[in-house]
Design an enzyme around this catalytic site. Sequence first.
Site, PDB file in Angstrom:
ATOM      1  N   CYS A   1       0.295  -1.251  -0.048  1.00  0.00           N
ATOM      2  CA  CYS A   1      -0.472   0.070   0.100  1.00  0.00           C
ATOM      3  C   CYS A   1       1.176   1.669  -0.159  1.00  0.00           C
ATOM      4  O   CYS A   1       0.452   2.286  -1.168  1.00  0.00           O
ATOM      5  CB  CYS A   1      -0.859   0.219   1.101  1.00  0.00           C
ATOM      6  SG  CYS A   1      -2.065  -1.314   1.201  1.00  0.00           S
TER       7      CYS A   1
HETATM    8  N1  LIG Z   1      -2.521  -6.498   2.284  1.00  0.00           N
HETATM    9  C1  LIG Z   1      -3.334  -4.760   2.687  1.00  0.00           C
HETATM   10  O1  LIG Z   1      -2.645  -5.256   3.596  1.00  0.00           O
HETATM   11  C2  LIG Z   1      -4.075  -4.429   2.535  1.00  0.00           C
HETATM   12  C3  LIG Z   1      -4.913  -3.311   3.044  1.00  0.00           C
HETATM   13  C4  LIG Z   1      -5.931  -2.491   2.143  1.00  0.00           C
HETATM   14  C5  LIG Z   1      -5.791  -1.852   0.853  1.00  0.00           C
HETATM   15  N2  LIG Z   1      -5.468  -3.442  -0.050  1.00  0.00           N
HETATM   16  C6  LIG Z   1      -5.681  -3.156  -1.071  1.00  0.00           C
HETATM   17  O2  LIG Z   1      -5.809  -4.220  -1.297  1.00  0.00           O
HETATM   18  C7  LIG Z   1      -5.698  -4.424  -2.815  1.00  0.00           C
HETATM   19  C8  LIG Z   1      -5.471  -6.202  -3.146  1.00  0.00           C
HETATM   20  O3  LIG Z   1      -4.998  -6.236  -2.029  1.00  0.00           O
HETATM   21  P1  LIG Z   1      -4.660  -7.896  -1.793  1.00  0.00           P
HETATM   22  O4  LIG Z   1      -2.884  -7.150  -0.889  1.00  0.00           O
HETATM   23  O5  LIG Z   1      -4.994  -8.921  -1.344  1.00  0.00           O
HETATM   24  O6  LIG Z   1      -3.551  -8.502  -3.138  1.00  0.00           O
HETATM   25  P2  LIG Z   1      -2.643 -10.183  -3.285  1.00  0.00           P
HETATM   26  O7  LIG Z   1      -2.402 -10.193  -4.232  1.00  0.00           O
HETATM   27  O8  LIG Z   1      -2.604 -10.837  -1.932  1.00  0.00           O
HETATM   28  O9  LIG Z   1      -4.157 -10.610  -3.202  1.00  0.00           O
HETATM   29  C9  LIG Z   1      -4.567 -10.362  -4.129  1.00  0.00           C
HETATM   30  C10 LIG Z   1      -4.923 -12.438  -4.644  1.00  0.00           C
HETATM   31  O10 LIG Z   1      -5.969 -11.852  -6.535  1.00  0.00           O
HETATM   32  C11 LIG Z   1      -5.895 -13.423  -6.963  1.00  0.00           C
HETATM   33  N3  LIG Z   1      -6.265 -12.587  -8.791  1.00  0.00           N
HETATM   34  C12 LIG Z   1      -4.851 -12.187  -9.475  1.00  0.00           C
HETATM   35  N4  LIG Z   1      -5.715 -12.140 -10.417  1.00  0.00           N
HETATM   36  C13 LIG Z   1      -6.688 -12.605 -10.356  1.00  0.00           C
HETATM   37  C14 LIG Z   1      -7.711 -12.567 -11.360  1.00  0.00           C
HETATM   38  N5  LIG Z   1      -7.639 -11.820 -12.622  1.00  0.00           N
HETATM   39  N6  LIG Z   1      -8.810 -13.249 -11.424  1.00  0.00           N
HETATM   40  C15 LIG Z   1      -9.031 -13.800  -9.767  1.00  0.00           C
HETATM   41  N7  LIG Z   1      -8.086 -13.389  -8.687  1.00  0.00           N
HETATM   42  C16 LIG Z   1      -7.317 -12.830  -9.356  1.00  0.00           C
HETATM   43  C17 LIG Z   1      -4.391 -12.768  -6.909  1.00  0.00           C
HETATM   44  O11 LIG Z   1      -4.241 -14.185  -7.319  1.00  0.00           O
HETATM   45  C18 LIG Z   1      -4.035 -12.872  -4.799  1.00  0.00           C
HETATM   46  O12 LIG Z   1      -4.875 -13.828  -4.435  1.00  0.00           O
HETATM   47  C19 LIG Z   1      -4.888  -3.987  -3.611  1.00  0.00           C
HETATM   48  O13 LIG Z   1      -5.681  -2.861  -4.675  1.00  0.00           O
HETATM   49  C20 LIG Z   1      -4.529  -3.455  -1.695  1.00  0.00           C
HETATM   50  O14 LIG Z   1      -3.500  -2.395  -2.634  1.00  0.00           O
HETATM   51  C21 LIG Z   1      -4.322  -4.717   0.741  1.00  0.00           C
END
Ligand SMILES: NC(=O)c1ccc[n+]([C@@H]2O[C@H](COP(=O)([O-])OP(=O)(O)OC[C@H]3O[C@@H](n4cnc5c(N)ncnc54)[C@H](O)[C@@H]3O)[C@@H](O)[C@H]2O)c1
Length: 435
Positions: free
Chosen positions: A272
Site C-alpha cells: 500500500c
Molecule cells: N494487503 C493489505 O494490507 C491491503 C490493505 C488495504 C488495501 N489493499 C488493497 O487491496 C487490493 C488487494 O490487495 P491484496 O494485498 O489482497 O493483494 P494479494 O496479492 O494478496 O491478493 C490478490 C489476489 O488476487 C488474485 N488474482 C490476481 N488476478 C486475478 C484474477 N484475474 N482473477 C481472480 N483472482 C486474481 C491473486 O492470485 C491473489 O490471490 C489492492 O488494491 C491493495 O492495494 C491491501
Amino acid sequence: MIKNILMEKLQNKNANVAVIGLGYVGLPLAIRYADVGYKVLGIDIDSEKLVKLNSGQTYIEHIPQEKIAAANAQGFTATDNFARIADTDAVILCLPTPLSKQREPNLSYIFKTMDAILPYLRKGQILSLQSTTYPGTTDEEIKPLLEKKGLRVGEDIFLVYSPEREDPGNMTYSTGNIPKICGGITDHCLDVGIALYAQVTNKVIGVSSTRTAEMTKLLENIHRAVNIGLVNELKILTDKMGIDIFEVVSAAATKPFGFVPYYPGPGIGGHCIPIDPFYLTWKAHEYGIHTRFIELAGEINNSMPQWVVHKFIDALNHQDKAIKNSKVLVLGLAYKKNVDDARESPAVRIMELLRKNKAIVAYSDPYFPTFPKMREHHFNLQSVALTKENLCNQDAVIITTPHDLFDFEFIKQHAKLIIDTRGVYRDGDPKIIRA
Ligand SMILES: NC(=O)c1ccc[n+]([C@@H]2O[C@H](COP(=O)([O-])OP(=O)(O)OC[C@H]3O[C@@H](n4cnc5c(N)ncnc54)[C@H](O)[C@@H]3O)[C@@H](O)[C@H]2O)c1
C-alpha cells in the site's frame, strides 16, 4: 423492485456472496461473510491457493487453519470458474493494483477480471470494488463496462466502491470492527452497498460518491507516507545532532491532542504505502497538478535503504573493515513486524545494495524459511537460525524488521556490530549503531 429484493436478501443473509481475489484482503473478507452466515464463493486464479482453501488449509500466517475449516463448514468454496458468478448476488473485487515499471497505475488485474465476469453479471446483483485506486476508476472504467452490456447502473445492477482498511497482523482491529467507507454510483447503489457491508462490519460510512470513497483511501495512505517521510528526514538530521529520534517521537506522543506519532525506519514497504500515493500523482497530472508532498515523501522514504547501508559502511570503516566481503545478517525480510508479507520490503532493497557492494549477505526471518519468489529480487537463500555461532560469525547484523519472535537480548549478547533501523535498543552500547 430489483433493489428491494436484493437488499432484503443481503439483510436476511440469504444472498450468495462472491469474493474475487483471495489474498491478504479478500480471504479475511470471505471468511468474515461465511462467519456471519452467508454462503460464500471465493474466486482466484492461483490454483495452489484454491487447493489449500478447499482442503481447509491456510496460506496466510495470521489466518489460522481453523478459520478456513469453519468457513468451509459454512459452505465456503473456492474456484477459478468465473461462470459461477451468475449464481451469486454480490460480487466483491479484491484484486491487486500495482504500479507499472514507469510507476503508472496498473489496472490490468481489474480489467482482466471484468472481462471474465461480464458474461455472467446480471440484473439484481451488486458489484463492489475494494482494490485501492485513483478517484474516477469506478465511474470512468467499470460503470461503462456494465452499461455496454445493457445493465442500468442503479436500476438493474448496483455499483459501489468500498476501500479496504485491513491491517494484517493487527490483533485489535480486523474486518468485523474496522468502520467501512462506501460510495455508490447512485443513491440506490449506496443503499445496497450499505446493506452489503452492514452485516460484516460494526459501522458503514456512506459517502457522496465512489470518487470520494476512492480519494478517502488515498488520503489515509498518503497521510502515512508523508508523515513517515517527515520522521525519516528528521532521523537523518537528529542522527547528526546526536539526538535520539525515537525518544523525541515518544516524548511528543505524550501530548494528548494534535500529534500523531510516526516512527522512522529503513524505508516503507507493503502493497500500500509505497504504491497507492502514486495512483493519485498520476491522476493529478490530468488536472495539471503536481503532488509535491507525495513526491517528496516518496523521495525521502525511497532513499532510506541507501542511508542505512551508508551507516553500515561507516561503522565498518571505524573497525578498519571494508564492506566488500564483509559478512552481514539482515534480520527480518517482512515489510513490518509479525507478518509474512515481504512485498516492497525495504529489507530486500537493503540486501540488494549490500550485494551490489559485494558484501556476503544472509538473512533471518521466521516467517520466510526460504527467500520468497519476487518479481524483481532473487536471492538463493534460506533463513539462518539465530544461534550464538551464526551471530558471532557475522561482521554485523542489520535489524530491518523487529519481529516479536526475535530474541533481541540474545542478539545483542552475541552480535559483533548491530545496525538498528527500528529503535529496538535504547541504551548507548557502542556496538549498536542507529540507522
Ligand atoms: N494487503 C493489505 O494490507 C491491503 C490493505 C488495504 C488495501 N489493499 C488493497 O487491496 C487490493 C488487494 O490487495 P491484496 O494485498 O489482497 O493483494 P494479494 O496479492 O494478496 O491478493 C490478490 C489476489 O488476487 C488474485 N488474482 C490476481 N488476478 C486475478 C484474477 N484475474 N482473477 C481472480 N483472482 C486474481 C491473486 O492470485 C491473489 O490471490 C489492492 O488494491 C491493495 O492495494 C491491501
